[in-house]
Design an enzyme around this catalytic site. Structure first.
Site, mmCIF file in Angstrom:
data_model
loop_
_atom_site.group_PDB
_atom_site.id
_atom_site.type_symbol
_atom_site.label_atom_id
_atom_site.label_comp_id
_atom_site.label_asym_id
_atom_site.label_seq_id
_atom_site.Cartn_x
_atom_site.Cartn_y
_atom_site.Cartn_z
ATOM 1 N N ASP A 26 0.685 -0.900 -0.064
ATOM 2 C CA ASP A 26 0.030 0.129 0.251
ATOM 3 C C ASP A 26 0.893 1.331 -0.367
ATOM 4 O O ASP A 26 0.426 2.536 0.231
ATOM 5 C CB ASP A 26 -0.562 0.155 0.743
ATOM 6 C CG ASP A 26 -1.679 -1.075 1.462
ATOM 7 O OD1 ASP A 26 -2.896 -0.597 0.041
ATOM 8 O OD2 ASP A 26 -2.022 -1.611 1.932
ATOM 9 N N ASP A 36 -7.272 -4.749 -5.155
ATOM 10 C CA ASP A 36 -6.996 -2.775 -4.495
ATOM 11 C C ASP A 36 -5.301 -2.550 -5.309
ATOM 12 O O ASP A 36 -5.218 -1.043 -4.807
ATOM 13 C CB ASP A 36 -7.018 -2.341 -2.956
ATOM 14 C CG ASP A 36 -7.666 -3.547 -1.992
ATOM 15 O OD1 ASP A 36 -8.585 -4.591 -2.427
ATOM 16 O OD2 ASP A 36 -8.204 -3.219 -1.114
#
Length: 401
Positions: A117, A182
């Site tokens: 991330d 994601d």
């Protein structure tokens, strides 16, 4: 008779012009109201933090109290990012100053290598900071962060590994190389770093990951799985599952939003028509789905068992709207902008836009983090606010053109 027809025609044109003017004024007033609410809410949030004498990073509220997060939390880039969008939306220098302060607090993240991330964390903060300031040190951080993210590239399956297979609850699932949808959102960092550095390695990794995801993450109806577990030694897919959706074969709402946004970005950066077509297919899936509510704010999962009594996810809606404003610029399908406008109208209503002084000083209400983990259910989330503000900025810029 001819003159009467001419007068009638002129009257109709004037009436249409007046109606259009009224509609434009209403839209303008709505956007101004949204920006005003955001300015007050986020302004109050910053005041509380500044009074503490610390640099805190709010993510959500738990039991009525704001939850602050560490720098290595996957959502840490969103609050600094909101400062930059507030600066873009208001031209108020105070937001630029806050943007610099809260962005630079994340300096160490450029070296993070234990999860994927870093793209969210660095690009939403330093990416926007570089866009508005052009500071060379921000450019260096973006490139260094891309190097860190690239260490998670697994060349045999050709993907960026999302989670370490032996860390936390993920380590209990028996995965070897889990990749979540994601992860498409982290590719923007790699594309930008490639342009800033001249190193095509970053670009090639991003394209490899996008192609593998295109091949393996989508079902025939163009909904997507949340998690694909790859074999990083032999290659190929081991399992197709979920972590945050209702079931392995269900359609987790925010995952579909990530897919739409991610492939729109990939088309922007490569002009590969496969990516544009995939974004269009995801749109068609979402907005022809029987369980899409009339206000276009989706339930947390399109296959959740208790619809219409399931929680909505404003974060998924905000991400989708922002993506659609960009997608519209690539093929000018009026339905994309019309849909995005309707989402923004819904999010701007009292049903989702918080009253000043409530909602922990977050802007939007009613988002969902992870129902399977019993976390962040029907609460505000910092990334819902981030993508809502980004969507507002994109809408304004699009309509100016």
């Amino acid at each position: 008779m001819k003159k009467k027809l001419q007068l009638l025609s002129l009257s109709c044109l004037l009436l249409a012009s007046c109606l259009q003017s009224v509609q434009n004024d209403q839209k303008s007033n709505m956007i101004e109201h949204d920006i005003d609410i955001a300015s007050q809410q986020i302004g109050h949030q910053v005041e509380v933090i500044e009074k503490s004498g610390k640099i805190l990073n709010p993510r959500t509220i738990i039991n009525g109290k704001v939850q602050y997060i560490s720098n290595d939390d996957w959502t840490s880039g969103f609050f600094p990012g909101t400062m930059w969008y507030m600066y873009e939306l208001t031209n108020d220098e105070k937001w630029k100053e806050y943007g610099i302060k809260y962005t630079e607090a994340l300096d160490s993240i450029q070296y993070l290598k234990w999860h994927h991330d870093i793209g969210f964390m660095i690009y939403c903060s330093f990416g926007n900071a570089y866009r508005f300031t052009g500071k060379p040190e921000y450019k260096d951080i973006i490139i260094e962060a891309a190097k860190s993210l690239s260490t998670r590239f697994r060349p045999v399956p050709g993907v960026i590994q999302s989670w370490d297979e032996n860390r936390g609850w993920q380590g209990q699932r028996g995965w070897m190389c889990p990749v979540i949808i994601d992860n498409m959102m982290n590719l923007e960092l790699l594309f930008e770093a490639s342009k800033l550095s001249g190193d095509s390695t970053f670009h090639k990794i991003a394209v490899s990951h996008a192609n593998a995801t295109l091949a393996n993450h989508f079902r025939p109806d163009n909904s997507c799985y949340h998690v694909i577990d790859y074999d990083k030694i032999k290659g190929g897919v081991r399992n197709k599952q979920t972590a945050q959706g209702y079931a392995d074969e269900s359609s987790w709402a925010r995952g579909q939003a990530w897919a739409l946004y991610g492939y729109t970005v990939c088309y922007r950066e490569t002009k590969d028509m496969r990516y544009l077509k995939q974004a269009e297919k995801v749109y068609n899936y979402l907005f022809t789905h029987k369980n899409m509510p009339d206000d276009l704010i989706p339930y947390w999962d399109f296959d959740a068992p208790d619809i219409p009594n399931e929680p909505r996810d404003a974060s998924a809606a905000a991400i989708t709207a922002s993506a659609l404003y960009e997608l519209y610029t690539y093929n000018n399908n009026p339905e994309y902008k019309k849909t995005a406008d309707k989402i923004i109208s819904s999010l701007s209503s009292p049903a989702y836009l918080a009253l000043v002084g409530t909602n922990g000083n977050f802007v939007l209400m009613h988002s969902v983090g992870s129902i399977p983990h019993n976390q962040e259910i029907d609460v505000p989330l910092n990334y819902a606010d981030y993508y809502f503000l980004e969507a507002l900025a994109r809408k304004i810029n699009l309509e100016k053109k």
